[in-house]
Design an enzyme around this catalytic site. Structure first.
Site, short mmCIF file in Angstrom:
data_model
loop_
_atom_site.label_atom_id
_atom_site.label_comp_id
_atom_site.label_asym_id
_atom_site.label_seq_id
_atom_site.Cartn_x
_atom_site.Cartn_y
_atom_site.Cartn_z
N ASN A 111 0.85 -1.19 0.00
CA ASN A 111 0.00 0.00 0.00
C ASN A 111 0.88 1.24 0.00
O ASN A 111 2.10 1.14 0.02
CB ASN A 111 -0.95 -0.02 1.20
N ASP A 136 -3.75 -6.41 5.13
CA ASP A 136 -4.73 -7.28 5.79
C ASP A 136 -4.62 -8.73 5.30
O ASP A 136 -4.93 -9.66 6.03
CB ASP A 136 -6.15 -6.76 5.55
N LYS A 173 9.20 -16.64 -10.86
CA LYS A 173 8.37 -15.54 -11.35
C LYS A 173 7.14 -16.10 -12.06
O LYS A 173 7.27 -16.99 -12.92
CB LYS A 173 9.20 -14.68 -12.30
N PRO A 188 -2.13 -11.90 10.43
CA PRO A 188 -2.39 -11.69 11.87
C PRO A 188 -2.52 -10.20 12.15
O PRO A 188 -1.90 -9.37 11.48
CB PRO A 188 -1.12 -12.25 12.54
N ASP A 189 -3.36 -9.86 13.13
CA ASP A 189 -3.47 -8.46 13.55
C ASP A 189 -2.41 -8.25 14.64
O ASP A 189 -2.52 -8.78 15.75
CB ASP A 189 -4.88 -8.18 14.08
N ILE A 190 -1.38 -7.50 14.30
CA ILE A 190 -0.24 -7.35 15.21
C ILE A 190 -0.66 -6.64 16.50
O ILE A 190 -0.36 -7.09 17.60
CB ILE A 190 0.90 -6.57 14.50
N PHE A 216 -3.94 2.98 15.60
CA PHE A 216 -4.44 4.03 14.71
C PHE A 216 -5.68 3.53 13.99
O PHE A 216 -5.78 2.34 13.68
CB PHE A 216 -3.36 4.42 13.68
N LYS A 245 -12.86 0.02 17.31
CA LYS A 245 -11.53 -0.58 17.26
C LYS A 245 -10.87 -0.59 18.64
O LYS A 245 -10.19 -1.54 19.02
CB LYS A 245 -10.65 0.20 16.28
N LYS A 253 -10.09 -4.35 19.62
CA LYS A 253 -8.68 -4.72 19.67
C LYS A 253 -8.13 -4.67 21.09
O LYS A 253 -6.97 -4.99 21.33
CB LYS A 253 -7.84 -3.82 18.75
O1 C5P Z 1 -8.19 -2.84 11.60
P1 C5P Z 1 -7.35 -1.72 11.09
O2 C5P Z 1 -6.35 -2.16 10.06
O3 C5P Z 1 -8.11 -0.52 10.63
O4 C5P Z 1 -6.58 -1.24 12.39
C1 C5P Z 1 -5.59 -0.28 12.33
C2 C5P Z 1 -4.67 -0.41 13.51
O5 C5P Z 1 -4.30 -1.78 13.72
C3 C5P Z 1 -3.38 0.30 13.26
O6 C5P Z 1 -2.88 0.70 14.52
C4 C5P Z 1 -2.50 -0.78 12.65
O7 C5P Z 1 -1.13 -0.52 12.80
C5 C5P Z 1 -2.94 -2.00 13.41
N1 C5P Z 1 -2.87 -3.25 12.64
C6 C5P Z 1 -1.96 -4.24 12.98
N2 C5P Z 1 -1.93 -5.40 12.30
C7 C5P Z 1 -2.78 -5.64 11.27
C8 C5P Z 1 -3.71 -4.65 10.91
C9 C5P Z 1 -3.73 -3.47 11.61
O8 C5P Z 1 -1.17 -4.02 13.91
N3 C5P Z 1 -2.73 -6.79 10.63
#
Ligand code: C5P
Length: 401
Positions: A210, A279, A289, A305-307, A323, A337, A341
């Site tokens: 992105n 995501d 390739k 994974p959502d870090i 954020f 959120k 989260k």
């Molecule tokens: O769910 P969303 O992507 O909108 O959430 C944004 C927040 O979650 C940001 O702080 C981003 O750095 C964190 N994030 C993360 N890992 C992901 C997706 C989002 O840490 N896979």
């Protein structure tokens, strides 16, 4: 020791005899690492030549507000945005009066009004002028508006009088300027910040990613380090220099970023997730390739994974900040959120406004926590970062000095 590396300092020089000391001040600021641009008032040019200050700063000196040529180079708004600090030394009685009444009748007063950066004044004038109630009232009004002051010192004056009114020594002014950036609010705290985009490989030469520039995360890392934190920046691929005193760990994918963050969570006090993590990632990464062939191909993607959520769910979770970049229903989504989260603080920004967010230099955010919120008005990412760090320190009950 406090320094000014990678800091942009606009030095305003107004028309008093102490203007001759501005040459030494430029040298001292540069010695501490600053990039200096000088603005001279008309009066200042009677005391010292622009050429001297240009030679010492290595930059053209700015003087005129209504000059088309000058505005084409770096205009008053660009100068105002460029500044990480506006330092005015010497600040004469007349300049203090004009600043106190909010005038914008020359370049220096206009830039002062237009900048969101911190402002430091080093007054210099005759002792009687300094003692005059009008000056006292102006200085009080400016201090109440957040202007920082250094001096004046006491002693013998150029006019023969003895008393308060001498401009502080250039070395002391330069040190005070550097000290403004080192609040000590997070002294000794360990802070981990994620920044930039992630790249999710498709094959050895292609990836999904992105447009995140990483600017906000890097500004936060700098602000955290300036606040005395031991700062680690876990960054996806970006084109930005590493801020001083920040330990940088470069990663590519979301999984790499997660691993590097989790390694550090057990010893971390504050975790700020600023990265624009992809995501999804391709389910399979081709070893070779991928060749062009079929008219249509399908890419199967796997949720990353959502870090942030992973870190905040841990029993040993640090204070967590996330954020929320949204294009509509900003506050409702952001509060969602915060709860989903399980984070301590969420920073909401409206990315439908192109003057703030993703690639821009500025930002404007609303910060939310369980039982409160605060709006941070549009300002440079550096200024927003400093305010965010101060707010994190406040939420953690760490007092300012
Ligand atoms: O769910 P969303 O992507 O909108 O959430 C944004 C927040 O979650 C940001 O702080 C981003 O750095 C964190 N994030 C993360 N890992 C992901 C997706 C989002 O840490 N896979």
């Amino acid at each position: 020791m406090a320094h000014l590396f990678n800091r942009n300092v606009v030095l305003g020089v107004s028309g008093g005899i102490a203007a001759y000391k501005s040459a030494e001040l430029v040298r001292q600021l540069k010695e501490l690492g600053a990039d200096v641009r000088v603005i001279m008032t008309r009066g200042a040019r009677e005391f010292i030549t622009p050429l001297t200050l240009q030679a010492l700063s290595g930059r053209p000196v700015h003087s005129e507000l209504l000059d088309t040529e000058a505005e084409l180079g770096m205009g008053h708004i660009e100068l105002a945005r460029w500044a990480d600090l506006l330092l005015i030394a010497p600040a004469t009685a007349d300049l203090l009066a004009r600043l106190a009444s909010g005038r914008a009748d020359d370049l220096l007063t206009t830039v002062t009004l237009a900048t969101a950066s911190p402002k430091l004044l080093a007054p210099a004038m005759n002792q009687q002028m300094w003692r005059d109630p009008a000056t006292t009232a102006n200085v009080t009004a400016l201090a109440e508006r957040g202007f920082h002051l250094i001096g004046p010192a006491d002693g013998e004056q150029a006019c023969g009088d003895v008393g308060p009114g001498r401009m502080e020594q250039p070395a002391a002014i330069a040190r005070a300027a550097a000290d403004l950036f080192s609040s000590g609010l997070l002294a000794g705290k360990r802070v981990v910040i994620t920044a930039g985009p992630t790249r999710e490989a498709l094959d050895p030469v292609r990836y999904l990613s992105n447009h995140s520039s990483g600017k906000m995360g890097f500004a936060l890392a700098r602000a955290a380090a300036d606040a005395g934190a031991l700062t680690t920046l876990v960054s996806g691929p970006v084109q930005l220099p590493t801020p001083d005193h920040v330990h940088r760990v470069d990663v590519q994918s979301a999984e790499d970023m997660l691993r590097e963050c989790l390694d550090r969570v057990p010893t971390c006090d504050i975790f700020i997730a600023c990265a624009a993590v992809a995501d999804y990632r391709p389910v399979a990464v081709a070893g070779e390739k991928i060749k062009k062939g079929a008219e249509r191909i399908t890419l199967e993607l796997q949720r990353n994974p959502d870090i942030l959520a992973t870190v905040s769910a841990r029993a040993d979770a640090p204070f967590t900040v996330g954020f929320a970049a949204e294009t509509s229903n900003l506050l409702a989504y952001a509060r969602g959120k915060l709860e989903n989260k399980g984070v301590d603080m969420i920073v909401a920004n409206d990315v439908s406004n192109s003057t703030i967010g993703f690639n821009s230099e500025n930002n404007a955010v609303t910060v939310l926590w369980a039982d409160g919120s605060k709006d941070l008005a549009q300002a440079s990412k550096a200024a927003i970062a400093r305010e965010l760090i101060a707010l994190v320190a406040e939420r953690l009950g760490l007092a300012g000095d």
